[in-house]
Design a protein around this motif. Structure first.
Motif, short mmCIF file in Angstrom:
data_model
loop_
_atom_site.label_atom_id
_atom_site.label_comp_id
_atom_site.label_asym_id
_atom_site.label_seq_id
_atom_site.Cartn_x
_atom_site.Cartn_y
_atom_site.Cartn_z
N VAL A 38 0.69 -1.15 -0.06
CA VAL A 38 -0.26 0.09 0.04
C VAL A 38 0.75 1.30 0.14
CG1 VAL A 38 -0.07 0.16 2.57
CG2 VAL A 38 -2.06 1.17 1.28
N PRO A 39 0.54 2.29 -0.63
CA PRO A 39 1.31 3.73 -0.69
C PRO A 39 0.84 4.18 0.54
CG PRO A 39 -0.81 3.85 -2.15
CD PRO A 39 -0.68 2.37 -1.67
N SER A 40 2.14 4.45 1.40
CA SER A 40 1.85 5.59 2.70
C SER A 40 1.95 6.85 2.44
CB SER A 40 3.15 5.00 3.65
OG SER A 40 4.38 4.94 3.21
N ASP A 41 2.84 7.29 1.17
CA ASP A 41 3.05 8.61 1.10
C ASP A 41 2.98 8.72 -0.62
OD1 ASP A 41 4.46 7.70 3.46
OD2 ASP A 41 4.44 9.80 4.05
N VAL A 42 2.65 9.62 -0.90
CA VAL A 42 2.80 9.88 -2.39
C VAL A 42 2.64 11.43 -2.78
CG1 VAL A 42 0.39 9.79 -3.00
CG2 VAL A 42 1.96 9.21 -4.74
N HIS A 113 5.90 6.34 -1.40
CA HIS A 113 6.67 5.56 -0.47
C HIS A 113 5.73 4.05 -0.49
CE1 HIS A 113 9.28 8.53 2.03
NE2 HIS A 113 9.17 8.80 1.06
N LEU A 114 6.13 3.04 -0.40
CA LEU A 114 5.36 1.81 -0.37
C LEU A 114 5.71 0.86 0.69
CD1 LEU A 114 5.98 0.94 -4.16
CD2 LEU A 114 3.95 2.25 -3.15
N ALA A 115 4.55 0.45 1.37
CA ALA A 115 4.82 -0.38 2.71
C ALA A 115 4.25 -1.78 2.35
CB ALA A 115 4.18 0.45 3.86
N GLY A 116 4.39 -2.53 3.11
CA GLY A 116 3.96 -3.95 3.04
C GLY A 116 5.01 -5.11 2.59
N SER A 156 -8.96 11.19 -1.20
CA SER A 156 -10.19 11.07 -0.77
C SER A 156 -10.66 10.16 0.33
CB SER A 156 -10.71 9.89 -1.97
OG SER A 156 -10.52 10.36 -3.53
N GLY A 157 -9.48 9.96 1.10
CA GLY A 157 -9.74 9.56 2.68
C GLY A 157 -9.12 8.30 2.75
N TYR A 158 -9.52 7.61 3.90
CA TYR A 158 -8.72 6.46 4.51
C TYR A 158 -9.75 5.41 4.56
CZ TYR A 158 -5.89 10.09 6.21
OH TYR A 158 -5.08 11.12 6.63
N SER A 159 -10.94 5.17 3.72
CA SER A 159 -11.80 4.15 3.83
C SER A 159 -11.16 2.87 3.02
CB SER A 159 -13.09 4.45 2.92
OG SER A 159 -12.65 4.72 1.68
N ASP A 160 -11.72 1.79 3.57
CA ASP A 160 -11.37 0.59 3.02
C ASP A 160 -11.13 0.42 1.48
OD1 ASP A 160 -10.87 -0.49 5.41
OD2 ASP A 160 -12.57 -1.78 5.73
N GLU A 161 -12.27 1.15 0.82
CA GLU A 161 -12.46 1.11 -0.55
C GLU A 161 -11.36 1.95 -1.34
OE1 GLU A 161 -15.52 2.26 -4.24
OE2 GLU A 161 -15.93 2.76 -2.11
N SER A 162 -11.04 3.06 -0.66
CA SER A 162 -9.71 3.99 -1.27
C SER A 162 -8.67 3.33 -1.16
CB SER A 162 -9.73 5.27 -0.27
OG SER A 162 -10.97 6.18 -0.45
N LEU A 163 -8.31 2.62 0.16
CA LEU A 163 -6.86 1.96 0.32
C LEU A 163 -6.87 0.60 -0.64
CD1 LEU A 163 -6.62 2.19 4.31
CD2 LEU A 163 -5.41 3.40 2.57
N ARG A 164 -8.09 -0.15 -0.88
CA ARG A 164 -7.98 -1.35 -1.75
C ARG A 164 -7.66 -0.64 -3.26
NH1 ARG A 164 -12.08 -3.09 -0.13
NH2 ARG A 164 -13.70 -2.08 -1.93
N THR A 170 -1.26 0.49 -7.09
CA THR A 170 0.08 0.33 -6.58
C THR A 170 0.72 -1.00 -7.23
OG1 THR A 170 0.11 1.59 -4.66
CG2 THR A 170 1.75 -0.11 -4.68
N HIS A 171 -0.15 -1.69 -7.26
CA HIS A 171 0.45 -3.23 -7.89
C HIS A 171 0.28 -3.12 -9.37
CE1 HIS A 171 -0.32 -4.83 -3.73
NE2 HIS A 171 0.22 -5.84 -4.26
N GLN A 172 -0.46 -2.30 -9.90
CA GLN A 172 -0.46 -2.09 -11.32
C GLN A 172 0.97 -1.46 -11.60
OE1 GLN A 172 -3.97 0.07 -12.74
NE2 GLN A 172 -2.93 0.04 -15.02
N MET A 173 1.33 -0.48 -10.94
CA MET A 173 2.52 0.34 -11.00
C MET A 173 3.84 -0.72 -10.76
SD MET A 173 3.99 3.68 -8.88
CE MET A 173 2.73 4.57 -9.51
N ALA A 174 3.72 -1.61 -10.06
CA ALA A 174 4.71 -2.26 -9.75
C ALA A 174 4.80 -3.26 -10.95
CB ALA A 174 4.60 -3.10 -8.32
N THR A 175 3.86 -3.90 -11.53
CA THR A 175 3.95 -4.69 -12.44
C THR A 175 4.36 -4.12 -13.84
OG1 THR A 175 2.03 -6.08 -11.56
CG2 THR A 175 2.29 -6.29 -13.86
N HIS A 176 4.06 -2.88 -13.98
CA HIS A 176 4.54 -1.90 -15.12
C HIS A 176 6.10 -1.70 -14.92
CE1 HIS A 176 3.87 0.72 -18.67
NE2 HIS A 176 4.79 1.76 -17.82
#
Length: 297
Positions: A38-42, A113-116, A156-164, A170-176
């Motif tokens: 998950v991105p922690s900072d961008v 910044h990526l965490a996980g 947009s906030g910290y909702s589960d949907e936003s984070l998901r 982020t994973h799409q970026m990593a794959t790219h």
């Protein structure tokens, strides 16, 4: 490389950024999400004059910096890099680093910044040499688009949907990035051709005493980067491989000619035939004379 004055970490005209509370990041990751990165900072820093960051103990996150225009520099674990437009820099977690904008041509950068746990997997897939933590995406329109999407989602906030959704982006970026890494002209495909060229060069210079500097220059790499890539490709350090090529040639000459050992040694760049014999024994576990005495075929 560092500026003499006006060191600024943030506060640039037109900058945009989003930073998640660390508690939100920790809770998200602790819940074992489907996308465990998950991105922690961008953010986006346009024409970031005097930009300067110094983290002597590193960051717990994986940091990616994509230079859109201008130039910058970085020092990571004693390795120094110049970053130009169209290049990206990876900073591994827990690695001391400092970086900043060029004083005369300050960079415009997207950064994240990526965490996980998957950040470690991403580093493994990218397979970057510590002495060359660079990617070369060029002016790839997909990367700014992904950065902008992640910025929008975290804003947009910290909702589960936003984070998901941010994690999915982020994973799409990593794959790219992984795709770029393995097709880019500075990537592994190019290394394969470079190493083959070096080996061809070695085979044509068996009568010489080549140095690591000469071999690295032939490959257009730094000594440390060349040594890392060559050993990864062949299983041997460059000069060790060169020695083995010499001894392979020595075996051929011993098998097919009646040349004295002293002459063979001279043909392979050894002034001292006794030293040649010691090196031969090290590789073949017997002396040249013993090797010649063994019936072949």
């Amino acid at each position: 490389m560092t500026p003499d004055q006006h060191q600024i970490r943030e506060g640039f005209a037109g900058q945009r950024s989003a930073v998640l509370p660390r508690s939100v990041v920790a809770t998200w990751l602790a819940n074992d999400p489907l996308f465990d990165m998950v991105p922690s900072d961008v953010g986006l820093f346009p024409e970031a004059q005097w930009h300067y960051v110094d983290r002597p103990k590193g960051s717990t996150q994986l940091i990616l910096i994509y230079c859109v225009s201008g130039e910058g520099w970085a020092t990571i674990a004693d390795h120094t890099f110049r970053i130009h437009a169209g290049q990206a820099l990876l900073v591994p977690p827990d690695t001391p680093h400092l970086y900043g904008a060029d004083q005369h041509n300050p960079w415009t950068i997207y950064w994240i910044h990526l965490a996980g746990r998957k950040t470690r997997s991403l580093l493994q897939l990218l397979d970057l040499d510590p002495a060359s933590l660079m990617l070369y995406p060029g002016h790839d329109p997909a990367l700014p688009s992904l950065f902008e999407r992640i910025l929008y989602l975290l804003d947009s906030g910290y909702s589960d949907e936003s984070l998901r959704l941010a994690s999915m982006a982020t994973h799409q970026m990593a794959t790219h990035l992984v795709s770029i890494r393995h097709r880019q002209p500075h990537g592994e495909d190019s290394h394969r051709a470079n190493i083959k060229s070096v080996i061809d060069f070695m085979n044509k210079a068996l009568d010489r005493k080549l140095t690591l500097e000469e071999l690295a220059a032939h490959a257009s790499m730094s000594k440390s980067h060349f040594t890392y890539i060559f050993k990864k490709r062949t299983g041997f350090a460059p000069l060790d491989y060169f020695l083995r090529l010499k001894m392979q040639r020595a075996c051929y000459l011993l098998d097919t000619t009646d040349l004295p050992v002293k002459v063979i040694a001279m043909q392979l760049g050894f002034d001292d035939s006794l030293y040649f014999s010691r090196r031969f024994r090290l590789i073949h576990n017997c002396s040249p004379i013993q090797y010649k005495a063994v019936q072949k075929g």
